[in-house]
Design a protein around this motif. Structure first.
Motif, PDB file in Angstrom:
ATOM      1  N   GLN A 233      11.982  50.895  18.942  1.00 62.42           N
ATOM      2  CA  GLN A 233      12.428  51.314  17.620  1.00 62.42           C
ATOM      3  C   GLN A 233      12.131  52.788  17.336  1.00 62.42           C
ATOM      4  OE1 GLN A 233      14.350  49.380  15.739  1.00 62.42           O
ATOM      5  NE2 GLN A 233      14.146  47.893  17.431  1.00 62.42           N
ATOM      6  N   ALA A 234      11.553  53.493  18.277  1.00 63.42           N
ATOM      7  CA  ALA A 234      11.291  54.932  18.074  1.00 63.42           C
ATOM      8  C   ALA A 234      12.607  55.654  17.802  1.00 63.42           C
ATOM      9  CB  ALA A 234      10.600  55.519  19.286  1.00 63.42           C
ATOM     10  N   PRO A 235      12.635  56.559  16.825  1.00 60.84           N
ATOM     11  CA  PRO A 235      13.905  57.222  16.456  1.00 60.84           C
ATOM     12  C   PRO A 235      14.479  58.095  17.569  1.00 60.84           C
ATOM     13  CG  PRO A 235      12.037  58.222  15.321  1.00 60.84           C
ATOM     14  CD  PRO A 235      11.519  56.973  15.963  1.00 60.84           C
ATOM     15  N   GLU A 236      13.665  58.510  18.520  1.00 61.81           N
ATOM     16  CA  GLU A 236      14.156  59.369  19.606  1.00 61.81           C
ATOM     17  C   GLU A 236      14.896  58.602  20.693  1.00 61.81           C
ATOM     18  OE1 GLU A 236      10.927  61.159  17.401  1.00 61.81           O
ATOM     19  OE2 GLU A 236      10.976  59.314  18.602  1.00 61.81           O
ATOM     20  N   VAL A 237      14.858  57.269  20.654  1.00 59.00           N
ATOM     21  CA  VAL A 237      15.554  56.455  21.646  1.00 59.00           C
ATOM     22  C   VAL A 237      17.038  56.391  21.282  1.00 59.00           C
ATOM     23  CG1 VAL A 237      15.747  54.154  22.665  1.00 59.00           C
ATOM     24  CG2 VAL A 237      13.499  55.098  22.145  1.00 59.00           C
ATOM     25  N   ALA A 238      17.902  56.615  22.276  1.00 57.03           N
ATOM     26  CA  ALA A 238      19.339  56.590  22.044  1.00 57.03           C
ATOM     27  C   ALA A 238      19.806  55.167  21.717  1.00 57.03           C
ATOM     28  CB  ALA A 238      20.075  57.118  23.269  1.00 57.03           C
ATOM     29  N   ARG A 239      20.920  55.073  21.011  1.00 58.19           N
ATOM     30  CA  ARG A 239      21.526  53.793  20.654  1.00 58.19           C
ATOM     31  C   ARG A 239      22.928  53.704  21.241  1.00 58.19           C
ATOM     32  NH1 ARG A 239      16.429  53.952  18.711  1.00 58.19           N
ATOM     33  NH2 ARG A 239      15.974  52.158  17.367  1.00 58.19           N
ATOM     34  N   ASP A 240      23.363  52.451  21.504  1.00 57.16           N
ATOM     35  CA  ASP A 240      24.733  52.267  21.970  1.00 57.16           C
ATOM     36  C   ASP A 240      25.677  52.181  20.775  1.00 57.16           C
ATOM     37  OD1 ASP A 240      24.397  49.739  20.898  1.00 57.16           O
ATOM     38  OD2 ASP A 240      24.234  48.722  22.839  1.00 57.16           O
ATOM     39  N   ALA A 241      26.923  51.872  21.053  1.00 51.70           N
ATOM     40  CA  ALA A 241      27.928  51.849  19.979  1.00 51.70           C
ATOM     41  C   ALA A 241      27.623  50.798  18.931  1.00 51.70           C
ATOM     42  CB  ALA A 241      29.309  51.596  20.591  1.00 51.70           C
ATOM     43  N   GLU A 242      26.868  49.761  19.274  1.00 50.56           N
ATOM     44  CA  GLU A 242      26.526  48.711  18.327  1.00 50.56           C
ATOM     45  C   GLU A 242      25.156  48.914  17.700  1.00 50.56           C
ATOM     46  OE1 GLU A 242      26.949  45.024  20.381  1.00 50.56           O
ATOM     47  OE2 GLU A 242      29.067  45.346  20.858  1.00 50.56           O
ATOM     48  N   GLY A 243      24.546  50.064  17.958  1.00 49.00           N
ATOM     49  CA  GLY A 243      23.270  50.394  17.337  1.00 49.00           C
ATOM     50  C   GLY A 243      22.053  49.812  18.034  1.00 49.00           C
ATOM     51  N   ARG A 244      22.220  49.236  19.215  1.00 50.17           N
ATOM     52  CA  ARG A 244      21.087  48.680  19.946  1.00 50.17           C
ATOM     53  C   ARG A 244      20.419  49.767  20.782  1.00 50.17           C
ATOM     54  NH1 ARG A 244      24.397  43.666  22.432  1.00 50.17           N
ATOM     55  NH2 ARG A 244      25.709  45.475  22.921  1.00 50.17           N
ATOM     56  N   PRO A 245      19.092  49.753  20.857  1.00 54.10           N
ATOM     57  CA  PRO A 245      18.395  50.805  21.604  1.00 54.10           C
ATOM     58  C   PRO A 245      18.711  50.729  23.095  1.00 54.10           C
ATOM     59  CG  PRO A 245      16.859  49.078  20.954  1.00 54.10           C
ATOM     60  CD  PRO A 245      18.152  48.786  20.257  1.00 54.10           C
ATOM     61  N   LEU A 246      18.948  51.904  23.707  1.00 54.54           N
ATOM     62  CA  LEU A 246      19.163  51.989  25.154  1.00 54.54           C
ATOM     63  C   LEU A 246      17.800  52.080  25.830  1.00 54.54           C
ATOM     64  CD1 LEU A 246      22.227  54.404  25.322  1.00 54.54           C
ATOM     65  CD2 LEU A 246      22.199  51.919  25.619  1.00 54.54           C
ATOM     66  N   ALA A 247      17.138  50.960  25.871  1.00 52.13           N
ATOM     67  CA  ALA A 247      15.791  50.888  26.442  1.00 52.13           C
ATOM     68  C   ALA A 247      15.689  49.593  27.240  1.00 52.13           C
ATOM     69  CB  ALA A 247      14.736  50.936  25.361  1.00 52.13           C
ATOM     70  N   SER A 248      15.153  49.688  28.447  1.00 47.31           N
ATOM     71  CA  SER A 248      15.057  48.562  29.359  1.00 47.31           C
ATOM     72  C   SER A 248      13.602  48.195  29.593  1.00 47.31           C
ATOM     73  CB  SER A 248      15.736  48.901  30.692  1.00 47.31           C
ATOM     74  OG  SER A 248      15.569  47.869  31.629  1.00 47.31           O
ATOM     75  N   ALA A 249      13.208  47.008  29.086  1.00 51.72           N
ATOM     76  CA  ALA A 249      11.862  46.489  29.335  1.00 51.72           C
ATOM     77  C   ALA A 249      11.890  45.731  30.658  1.00 51.72           C
ATOM     78  CB  ALA A 249      11.424  45.590  28.195  1.00 51.72           C
ATOM     79  N   GLU A 250      11.021  46.101  31.606  1.00 50.97           N
ATOM     80  CA  GLU A 250      11.155  45.610  32.977  1.00 50.97           C
ATOM     81  C   GLU A 250       9.849  45.058  33.530  1.00 50.97           C
ATOM     82  OE1 GLU A 250      14.660  48.910  33.882  1.00 50.97           O
ATOM     83  OE2 GLU A 250      12.764  49.015  34.981  1.00 50.97           O
ATOM     84  N   ILE A 251       9.987  44.088  34.413  1.00 46.97           N
ATOM     85  CA  ILE A 251       8.856  43.510  35.138  1.00 46.97           C
ATOM     86  C   ILE A 251       8.899  44.011  36.573  1.00 46.97           C
ATOM     87  CG2 ILE A 251       7.780  41.379  35.947  1.00 46.97           C
ATOM     88  CD1 ILE A 251       9.078  39.920  33.672  1.00 46.97           C
ATOM     89  N   VAL A 252       7.746  44.371  37.125  1.00 48.11           N
ATOM     90  CA  VAL A 252       7.659  44.798  38.515  1.00 48.11           C
ATOM     91  C   VAL A 252       6.592  43.953  39.202  1.00 48.11           C
ATOM     92  CG1 VAL A 252       7.151  46.696  40.092  1.00 48.11           C
ATOM     93  CG2 VAL A 252       8.358  47.150  37.955  1.00 48.11           C
ATOM     94  N   VAL A 253       6.992  43.238  40.262  1.00 52.96           N
ATOM     95  CA  VAL A 253       6.045  42.429  41.022  1.00 52.96           C
ATOM     96  C   VAL A 253       6.272  42.674  42.504  1.00 52.96           C
ATOM     97  CG1 VAL A 253       5.883  40.638  39.255  1.00 52.96           C
ATOM     98  CG2 VAL A 253       7.604  40.440  41.059  1.00 52.96           C
TER      99      VAL A 253
END
Length: 441
Positions: free
Chosen positions: A132-152
């Motif tokens: 939700q940080a304001p510096e994160v880009a949004r797509d056309a539908e207003g969803r943040p372009l951020a990927s939460a990822e798991i690494v194993v």
């Protein structure tokens, strides 16, 4: 008294060698061209220089008669340069592969104090706050372009290895946003995995390294069987990974709602500092942010340094052997030409032209070895695929990179070996009394 003077002269000569090698190690190629030009002018315009040229021509003309001995110098230096450049090309390829991963327009967020993704754990509240940080880009539908990822870390059989020989591959659990924040990623064979199913897409590097990763194949990860849906390429370190749906990976490895990292597209290329300040000001968060370019460059530092140290140590050990080979060859050459050198000095040739002539002959052989060694390294190792551990988890597949800078460093090492191997025989030839040389001959 004479022995004391000889001792002092030997110490002074050793000091010249050390200072010369230290200065030589920092010498750029334009400076080498300048030195060559100065030497050429000296040989053309001065009496001593012309004498040095004459002696050099005589020495070079006799090389065919001393081919076997001269080949010892060249072959020894070829081996030193080829091995040195190959090992440094490994370090350079590793560094370039990781450094080319990421950019300054995306940021990676880890738990505070984490050196790598695999060491980080971010809970759901922290994930939502970062997105939700304001510096994160949004797509056309207003969803943040951020990927939460798991690494194993997962184990897979190595291609071409023994039946029970496994290697570690980095399994990354992602969602649809992962592809949006990495637009260079593309499926080149098969299709993408379907959310909610135990399907994988594998990088081209991982496919080359591990067995059973062709589209349609089934592999066992953990206690479950997964289907390989497709192959992707990215041109960077991501090609060494295996990707799957984050929710399925979390369920398989019992990670719940936590994730290891967030990769976020910034709204503006210059917004990283503001993004970092926003995260630091949020009391709910104990995280660290860096651009993806900075993160992967930092991951390459340790291994690159180790590989370079190994290359220099191995090269130094081999160089010592090559120096002794050059010393033996050039001392034998000077001894065989003792009457010739003594005659030249008797008719007026000075000691300096003799020193320069012997040095030039040795440096010529060294340069030939350096060029051939660099050529061997480039032909055999440039583009050669290897793999090693990266970031503490998984095997990173990368290519050796024989760059012009590495070839120049190899040539510098070759010329340094020629300098040390030729200096002492040259000085001995110049200092040998004329009468003694004529009697010995």
């Amino acid at each position: 008294m004479g022995k004391f003077k000889s001792f002092l002269f030997g110490c002074a000569l050793a000091l010249v060698v050390l200072v010369g090698l230290a200065a030589w190690s920092f010498l750029p190629w334009p400076a080498l061209l300048a030195l060559a030009a100065v030497l050429a002018l000296w040989m053309l315009l001065t009496r001593s220089g012309r004498q040095a040229g004459s002696v050099t021509n005589v020495g070079i003309s006799t090389l065919p008669q001393r081919l076997a001995a001269s080949s010892v110098v060249v072959i020894g230096i070829v081996g030193v340069v080829a091995v040195l450049v190959a090992l440094l090309a490994m370090a350079e390829g590793y560094r370039q592969t990781l450094s080319s991963t990421g950019n300054d327009e995306t940021a990676m967020v880890l738990r505070g104090g984490s050196a790598a993704e695999v060491m980080s754990v971010l809970e759901r509240d922290a994930l939502l706050a970062v997105m939700q940080a304001p510096e994160v880009a949004r797509d056309a539908e207003g969803r943040p372009l951020a990927s939460a990822e798991i690494v194993v870390a997962a184990n897979l059989p190595i291609r071409g290895g023994a039946p029970d020989e496994d290697g570690s591959v980095q399994l990354r659990g992602v969602g649809a946003e992962a592809w949006k924040v990495r637009p260079a990623m593309r499926i080149v064979e098969g299709r993408n995995f379907e959310p909610g199913r135990r399907e994988l897409v594998v990088g081209k590097g991982a496919r080359r390294q591990f067995a059973g990763l062709d589209p349609g194949s089934e592999v066992r990860l953990g206690s479950d069987v997964w289907t390989v849906a497709g192959v992707f390429e990215s041109g960077d370190a991501m090609e060494s990974e295996v990707w799957a749906d984050a929710e399925i990976v979390a369920a398989t490895y019992r990670r719940g709602s936590s994730r290891n990292s967030i990769t976020a597209q910034l709204a503006d290329p210059g917004a990283f500092n503001a993004f970092k300040a926003t995260l630091a000001a949020d009391p709910r968060l104990q995280v660290e942010a860096s651009t993806t370019a900075e993160y992967f460059a930092k991951q390459s530092e340790g291994m690159t340094k180790v590989l370079r140290i190994i290359g220099i140590v191995v090269g130094s050990i081999m160089a010592i052997g090559a120096v002794f080979g050059a010393l033996n060859t050039m001392f034998a050459s000077v001894a065989a030409r003792a009457r010739e050198i003594a005659t030249l000095r008797a008719i007026g040739f000075r000691g300096l032209p003799v020193v320069v002539a012997v040095m030039l002959e040795t440096m010529l052989l060294a340069a030939a070895g350096g060029v051939l060694g660099g050529l061997v390294a480039w032909l055999v190792f440039n583009g050669y695929t290897a793999s090693t551990l990266a970031g503490g988890v998984g095997q990173l597949t990368f290519e050796f990179r024989v760059t012009p800078e590495l070839l120049w460093n190899g040539l510098k090492w070759a010329l340094a070996i020629g300098f040390v191997g030729g200096l002492f025989p040259a000085v001995r030839a110049a200092r040998l009394p004329v009468t003694t040389a004529l009697r010995a001959a």
